[in-house]
Design a protein around this motif. Structure first.
Motif, PDB file in Angstrom:
ATOM      1  N   ARG A   1      99.841 -66.881  86.369  1.00  0.00           N
ATOM      2  CA  ARG A   1     101.024 -66.105  85.488  1.00  0.00           C
ATOM      3  C   ARG A   1     101.597 -66.917  84.516  1.00  0.00           C
ATOM      4  O   ARG A   1     101.613 -68.345  84.526  1.00  0.00           O
ATOM      5  CB  ARG A   1     102.079 -65.853  86.336  1.00  0.00           C
TER       6      ARG A   1
ATOM      7  N   ASP B   1     105.155 -67.233  81.898  1.00  0.00           N
ATOM      8  CA  ASP B   1     106.548 -66.422  81.856  1.00  0.00           C
ATOM      9  C   ASP B   1     107.400 -67.130  80.623  1.00  0.00           C
ATOM     10  O   ASP B   1     107.163 -68.235  80.519  1.00  0.00           O
ATOM     11  CB  ASP B   1     107.085 -66.276  83.133  1.00  0.00           C
TER      12      ASP B   1
ATOM     13  N   VAL C   1     113.366 -62.648  82.993  1.00  0.00           N
ATOM     14  CA  VAL C   1     112.007 -62.835  82.782  1.00  0.00           C
ATOM     15  C   VAL C   1     111.114 -62.002  82.127  1.00  0.00           C
ATOM     16  O   VAL C   1     111.178 -60.750  82.565  1.00  0.00           O
ATOM     17  CB  VAL C   1     111.457 -63.178  84.426  1.00  0.00           C
ATOM     18  N   GLU C   2     110.456 -62.590  81.267  1.00  0.00           N
ATOM     19  CA  GLU C   2     109.437 -61.744  80.803  1.00  0.00           C
ATOM     20  C   GLU C   2     108.136 -62.409  80.922  1.00  0.00           C
ATOM     21  O   GLU C   2     107.652 -63.555  80.485  1.00  0.00           O
ATOM     22  CB  GLU C   2     109.715 -61.780  79.139  1.00  0.00           C
ATOM     23  N   SER C   3     107.263 -61.613  81.793  1.00  0.00           N
ATOM     24  CA  SER C   3     106.127 -62.315  82.260  1.00  0.00           C
ATOM     25  C   SER C   3     104.793 -61.615  81.677  1.00  0.00           C
ATOM     26  O   SER C   3     105.035 -60.593  80.868  1.00  0.00           O
ATOM     27  CB  SER C   3     105.950 -61.839  83.715  1.00  0.00           C
ATOM     28  N   ASP C   4     103.630 -62.195  81.665  1.00  0.00           N
ATOM     29  CA  ASP C   4     102.386 -61.773  81.146  1.00  0.00           C
ATOM     30  C   ASP C   4     102.049 -60.636  82.208  1.00  0.00           C
ATOM     31  O   ASP C   4     101.246 -59.728  81.442  1.00  0.00           O
ATOM     32  CB  ASP C   4     101.413 -62.959  81.378  1.00  0.00           C
TER      33      ASP C   4
ATOM     34  N   ASN D   1     106.275 -57.710  86.548  1.00  0.00           N
ATOM     35  CA  ASN D   1     106.841 -59.111  86.863  1.00  0.00           C
ATOM     36  C   ASN D   1     108.055 -59.255  85.871  1.00  0.00           C
ATOM     37  O   ASN D   1     108.614 -60.361  86.107  1.00  0.00           O
ATOM     38  CB  ASN D   1     106.010 -59.989  87.262  1.00  0.00           C
ATOM     39  N   SER D   2     108.128 -58.282  85.166  1.00  0.00           N
ATOM     40  CA  SER D   2     109.355 -58.660  83.975  1.00  0.00           C
ATOM     41  C   SER D   2     110.541 -57.697  84.244  1.00  0.00           C
ATOM     42  O   SER D   2     110.391 -56.557  84.622  1.00  0.00           O
ATOM     43  CB  SER D   2     108.698 -58.286  82.645  1.00  0.00           C
TER      44      SER D   2
ATOM     45  N   ARG E   1     111.640 -66.180  88.627  1.00  0.00           N
ATOM     46  CA  ARG E   1     110.568 -65.478  88.815  1.00  0.00           C
ATOM     47  C   ARG E   1     110.523 -64.716  90.210  1.00  0.00           C
ATOM     48  O   ARG E   1     110.100 -63.416  90.325  1.00  0.00           O
ATOM     49  CB  ARG E   1     109.284 -66.259  88.581  1.00  0.00           C
TER      50      ARG E   1
END
Length: 674
Positions: free
Chosen positions: A356, A358, A394-397, A401-402, A440
């Motif tokens: 991951r 982030d 959170v800004e996730s790939d 999960n964002s 996260r």
């Protein structure tokens, strides 16, 4: 603007200071620069071992944060123990390698003025990560002498430190530089190279004092991580050998802070603001070739962030019905702009996949107030209240999960002090605190490895504790404290950086007793001896398949003993001898696998060209012998599954994995003061 003047040097023996009449609890205190200077140290994190009951070890390369142990906690790299330097946080929240990661490599020991410490959740001035305790490093404003120090030792160890204070433009400017290197005893040389810079400008204007401090650190190293006991016993790996030759990392930290203090007749107002740039790039391999038999199990953790924050505080005195009342109130803010928070799969430091990646923005504001009422000459009552608010973004790939989330917590504190009677006081404290969880984990929706639904963790985890104790300085030169304490955590949910997910560990309860003694036996002899006994258990443990209750907390240390003597004889001779013992540790919940106890002796002997330590130009030579008796201790041990490439495909083996303590090591230092 007032012209600053150099003052005669004052040697402060922190632990020997009589805090009867001022302390709020039995387990708070401070350590002075002189006490730090006489101790032989192996690694930078051992500066915290001046706090009674604290144990510092390492499971990897010297450039990583150390392992911290206190009051039955395996604090990993810092969770539940708050560390700050000049008001700046050392604990990194939502860190790539572990929540609360606290790396002290950026501190130059010779420029530490004092270390203040508090144990337990009883002090409103500290919030996140402070359930077990807190420590605050204060750095020097002014050096009595400039100095140049050269160190050399076995295994490629070398170090140079130079520092001085200059009177310039109506102010004091203190500058310092440190460069160090070392390979360690490992078969794969550690190649640890680092540098530190320190710069502080201090000036005064009437009742106002201002300072600007700049700190810089850079380190790079190769690691020998923990190794499997089975391979050492079979002769496949030497005790100081390795499995993955490409583990290691690098880290940088740069900070700028501004402090202002205005002192009046009955009030003091202080402001601290800071900006920190931090970066870490770490390669580790703990299971070797278990998950990926072709590429191996190495993973790469990356962290890059800017941290902004500060504190405004006011302390003042008043009266209520003729009774003296001391107040303190303040506001603290912190913002972490984490532009890279990555967990990647790697092989020989080459990326082969991403678990991951982030971007995280985490902001918090805390307000606190405390008051101490002097009810009578033999009774003080203190109460405090702290309120904290957090926002996680959170800004996730993986867009699943964002998310963003907010949380808050209010933490009351209360204490009573009875005495003093014959230089003796009795304390009773109770309070609440918390630690934050990794951002996260607070917004996670799917496991980044399996893709299965994942359960979110509570953003803030409550702790509550109580302590009763006594402090006495009735015997001339001797300061002793005795405390009985207990601490509950609602949950020890943590983010597992190795897997990119969260893992609940359940509610816990710890309690214990601590005895601390510091004795200034003579002008030339100082003795100290500390004992900590702790029981740490899960509160909702079950009976395992083997019939044993699975309630032990892995790596919780139940017994810690530290003691030492330092001598500064007339004629310039000085020396110190210290011993540290920590008892066996359970490695799994049913206590069927246990790490052995550890005892380490460190010694120092030296000579100064002039007796005394401040204000005297001259030379100093010292020899440190670390691990005097060359004991084959474990620095730390874990129990988990792994697979070596030489073992059968698809077969996982449960085993003890340990990082050995360094063998006997000799170092020599030469210091010229000017």
């Amino acid at each position: 603007m007032e012209e600053p003047q150099r003052l005669d040097p004052l040697v402060v023996y922190g632990r020997g200071t009589d805090l009867v009449g001022t302390a709020r609890g039995a387990s708070e205190g401070f350590v002075g620069a002189h006490e730090l200077a006489v101790r032989p140290f192996l690694r930078r994190g051992e500066l915290l071992e001046v706090v009674p009951g604290v144990v510092i070890t390492q499971h990897s390369g010297g450039g990583k944060a150390n392992q911290y142990f206190l009051r039955g906690f395996n604090l990993d790299h810092g969770t539940d123990f708050s560390v700050s330097v000049e008001g700046m946080p050392v604990n990194m929240r939502s860190h790539a390698h572990g929540q609360g990661y606290a790396d002290l490599n950026f501190v130059i020991p010779e420029l530490v003025e004092s270390v203040g410490y508090q144990k337990g959740p009883f002090f409103a001035e500290v919030g996140d990560f402070s359930s077990a305790g807190a420590a605050e490093f204060r750095l020097v404003d002014e050096l009595a002498d400039g100095f140049l120090k050269l160190e050399a030792g076995e295994n490629g160890y070398g170090r140079i430190v130079v520092a001085d204070t200059l009177m310039e433009n109506g102010g004091l400017r203190t500058l310092g530089l440190e460069m160090a290197q070392g390979d360690g005893p490992w078969e794969r040389e550690e190649n640890f190279r680092k540098w530190n810079v320190f710069a502080r400008q201090l000036w005064k204007a009437g009742d106002r004092t201002f300072s600007v401090t700049a700190l810089g650190y850079s380190g790079k190293w190769d690691s020998t991580d923990q190794i499997p006991l089975r391979a050492v016993e079979a002769g496949e790996i030497a005790r100081f050998g390795f499995v993955d030759p490409s583990d290691g990392g690098e880290s940088q930290r740069v900070s700028l802070s501004f402090d202002a203090e205005v002192t009046g007749a009955d009030a003091t107002t202080s402001v601290n603001v800071y900006a920190i740039y931090y970066r870490m790039n770490l390669f580790s391999n703990f299971s070797y070739a278990l998950g990926d038999e072709e590429n191996g199990d190495q993973f790469n953790q990356r962290d890059r962030r800017f941290v902004f924050g500060g504190e405004a505080k006011r302390e003042w005195k008043s009266e209520i019905a003729g009774k003296r009342l001391e107040w303190s109130a303040g506001v603290q803010a912190r913002y972490d702009a984490i532009t890279e928070l990555g967990l990647h799969l790697s092989s020989a430091r080459e990326r082969v996949g991403t678990v991951r990646d982030d971007d995280v923005n985490e902001a918090s504001v805390g307000v606190f107030a405390t008051g101490t009422l002097h009810v009578s000459e033999a009774l003080r009552v203190n109460a405090g209240l702290r309120a904290d608010g957090y926002r996680f973004d959170v800004e996730s790939d993986n867009t699943l999960n964002s998310d963003d989330r907010t949380a808050g917590m209010v933490s009351p504190k209360f204490g009573v002090v009875f005495g003093p009677w014959k230089k003796t006081e009795v304390y009773a404290n109770a309070g609440y605190s918390f630690h934050s969880n990794d951002a996260r984990g607070t917004v996670i929706a799917v496991d980044p490895v399996s893709g299965d639904p994942a359960e979110r963790v509570n953003p803030l985890v409550r702790s509550k504790g109580a302590e009763v104790g006594v402090r006495t300085s009735a015997v001339p030169g001797l300061v002793s404290t005795l405390s009985f304490w207990g601490l509950d955590l609602d949950s020890e949910l943590v983010f597992v950086g190795d897997a990119g997910g969260t893992e609940p560990t359940g509610a816990t309860r710890r309690y214990g007793v601590e005895l601390a003694n510091f004795y200034r036996a003579a002008s030339w002899l100082t003795l100290d001896a500390d004992l900590a006994l702790t029981q740490a258990r899960y509160r909702d443990a079950e009976i395992g398949a083997g019939g044993a209750k699975e309630d032990r907390i892995a790596n919780s240390i139940s017994r810690v003993v530290t003691a030492g003597a330092s001598v500064e004889a007339p004629g310039g001779w000085f020396g110190a001898l210290r011993v540290r013992y920590f008892g066996p540790q359970p490695l799994i919940e049913d206590n069927s696998v246990v790490a052995p106890s550890s005892t380490t002796w460190n010694g120092r002997v030296g000579w100064r060209s002039k007796s005394g330590s401040g204000g005297n130009e001259g030379w100093e030579v010292a020899v440190d012998v670390l691990n005097v008796f060359d004991r084959e201790n474990y620095d730390i041990a874990y129990f988990y599954e792994s697979r070596l490439r030489s073992e059968a495909s698809g077969v996982a083996t449960e085993d003890i994995h340990f990082h050995p303590a360094e063998p006997r090591t000799v170092r020599v230092s030469v210091t010229k003061r000017f």
